[in-house]
Design an enzyme around this catalytic site. Structure first.
Site, PDB file in Angstrom:
ATOM      1  N   ARG A   1      10.349  18.927  -8.065  1.00  0.00           N
ATOM      2  CA  ARG A   1      11.623  18.644  -8.746  1.00  0.00           C
ATOM      3  C   ARG A   1      12.793  19.249  -7.995  1.00  0.00           C
ATOM      4  NH1 ARG A   1      10.114  21.103 -14.456  1.00  0.00           N
ATOM      5  NH2 ARG A   1       9.686  22.712 -12.926  1.00  0.00           N
TER       6      ARG A   1
ATOM      7  N   ARG B   1       0.837  -1.215   0.000  1.00  0.00           N
ATOM      8  CA  ARG B   1       0.000   0.000   0.000  1.00  0.00           C
ATOM      9  C   ARG B   1       0.865   1.255   0.000  1.00  0.00           C
ATOM     10  NH1 ARG B   1      -4.640   0.527   4.495  1.00  0.00           N
ATOM     11  NH2 ARG B   1      -2.866   1.076   5.808  1.00  0.00           N
TER      12      ARG B   1
ATOM     13  N   GLU C   1     -16.259   6.261   5.775  1.00  0.00           N
ATOM     14  CA  GLU C   1     -15.454   5.603   6.821  1.00  0.00           C
ATOM     15  C   GLU C   1     -15.344   6.576   7.987  1.00  0.00           C
ATOM     16  OE1 GLU C   1     -11.384   5.102   5.467  1.00  0.00           O
ATOM     17  OE2 GLU C   1     -11.474   6.966   4.335  1.00  0.00           O
TER      18      GLU C   1
ATOM     19  N   LYS D   1      -2.604   6.960   1.336  1.00  0.00           N
ATOM     20  CA  LYS D   1      -2.367   7.252   2.748  1.00  0.00           C
ATOM     21  C   LYS D   1      -1.278   8.314   2.783  1.00  0.00           C
ATOM     22  CE  LYS D   1      -2.299   4.680   7.090  1.00  0.00           C
ATOM     23  NZ  LYS D   1      -3.342   5.434   7.766  1.00  0.00           N
TER      24      LYS D   1
END
Ligand code: PXG
Length: 287
Positions: free
Chosen positions: A104, A51, A183, A150
């Site tokens: 960058r 993940r 959630e 995440k």
């Protein structure tokens, strides 16, 4: 002395520092994982590593080491801290740069691994269940920032968490931009309705929790039908049972939403069974 891993070195906690020019700090530009350690073994490490790499890929942050090396580094950090039961926080930032957005102009990504203890919800909550409110703060629109990443930017969830704590709740329910159940701020949500276990699908704009997936597997093994489906608050209000899953929470019963009791207002039988099965799994996998 707690040892913290930064870019290949294990440093004393006090010496483990990162530049104030790091874009992880300046912009929340980075990704992380929260992982449990049970009896010295890291729970579902492969899933967490995968993940993390997916989160990095999604924000175009290339992790500076292989999955095998990162896996070994997590295990080495756990071992260096003699951790029995505990918690690993794996963080990758974009690195230090200038006071400007441009990624960058950042140095190499910084890889940090902290292995420490974790503060859990009080024991009584697992026996009596917790109360939830619905936050007015919705989950990030998936076309702005996918909830599947995440990332180090948790403001969306933190604002909802504050609404929860203001109302005397340790967690808060978050809806998505369509008004569907998504959630909680750091936990996935499940309900039981007429013996069927239901949870929002990943399309609802949620983090695909590793505990969630483990619990879905346990429920199917136990012969419980599981549906990943659209849920609205109505479904929660009329549910027989409700619980949350997460790395920190494991499986924790929910007994009311917005002041309305869910089911009989106490942890239900399927919830209690899955909680027991999850505890057995975390001990079993580490035996
Ligand atoms: N949704 C969100 C938004 C999360 O941040 C979960 C669901 C559950 O996913 P896992 O993979 O853990 O089952 C999370 C995870 C903490 C803490 O300290 C929070 C999480 C993980 C670890 C620690 O509050 N959230």
């Amino acid at each position: 002395m707690t040892k913290v891993y930064i870019n290949g070195k294990l440093l004393d906690k006090e010496q483990a520092t990162i530049s104030v020019y790091d874009h992880g700090l300046l912009y929340g530009d980075g990704v992380f994982e929260g992982i449990r350690v049970y009896d010295g073994k890291v729970f579902r490490l492969k899933e967490h590593i995968d993940r993390l790499y997916e989160s990095g890929r999604a924000i175009r942050l290339e992790l500076p080491m292989t999955r095998a090396d990162l896996t070994a580094a997590v295990k080495a950090t756990v071992a260096a801290n003699n951790l029995g039961d505990g918690y690993v926080r794996l963080v990758v930032t974009r690195g230090s740069g200038y006071l400007g957005l441009d990624p960058r102009k950042t140095s190499d990504p910084q890889v940090i691994i902290i292995a420490d203890t974790i503060t859990l919800y009080p024991r009584e909550m697992y026996e009596q269940g917790l109360k939830l409110i619905t936050a007015s703060t919705i989950r990030n629109h998936p076309q702005a920032l996918s909830a599947r990443i995440k990332s180090l930017n948790y403001l969306n969830n933190i604002l909802a968490k504050i609404e929860g704590t203001d109302a005397g709740c340790v967690e808060a329910l978050m809806l998505n931009h369509k008004g569907e159940v998504a959630e909680c701020t750091g936990d996935n949500i499940f309900i039981v309705q007429k013996g069927v276990l239901k949870t929002p699908s990943v399309d609802a704009g949620i983090l695909e929790g590793i505990t969630r997936n483990a619990v879905i597997g346990l429920a199917r093994e136990a012969g419980v039908m599981v549906l990943e489906t659209t849920l609205i608050r109505h479904d929660l209000y009329i549910a027989d049972e409700c619980f949350l899953t997460g790395t920190a929470a494991e499986v924790i019963p929910v007994v009311s939403l917005d002041g309305r009791p869910i089911g009989e207002g106490k942890p239900g039988p399927i919830t209690r069974d899955l909680l027991a099965r999850f505890q057995k799994l975390t001990r079993g996998e580490t035996a």
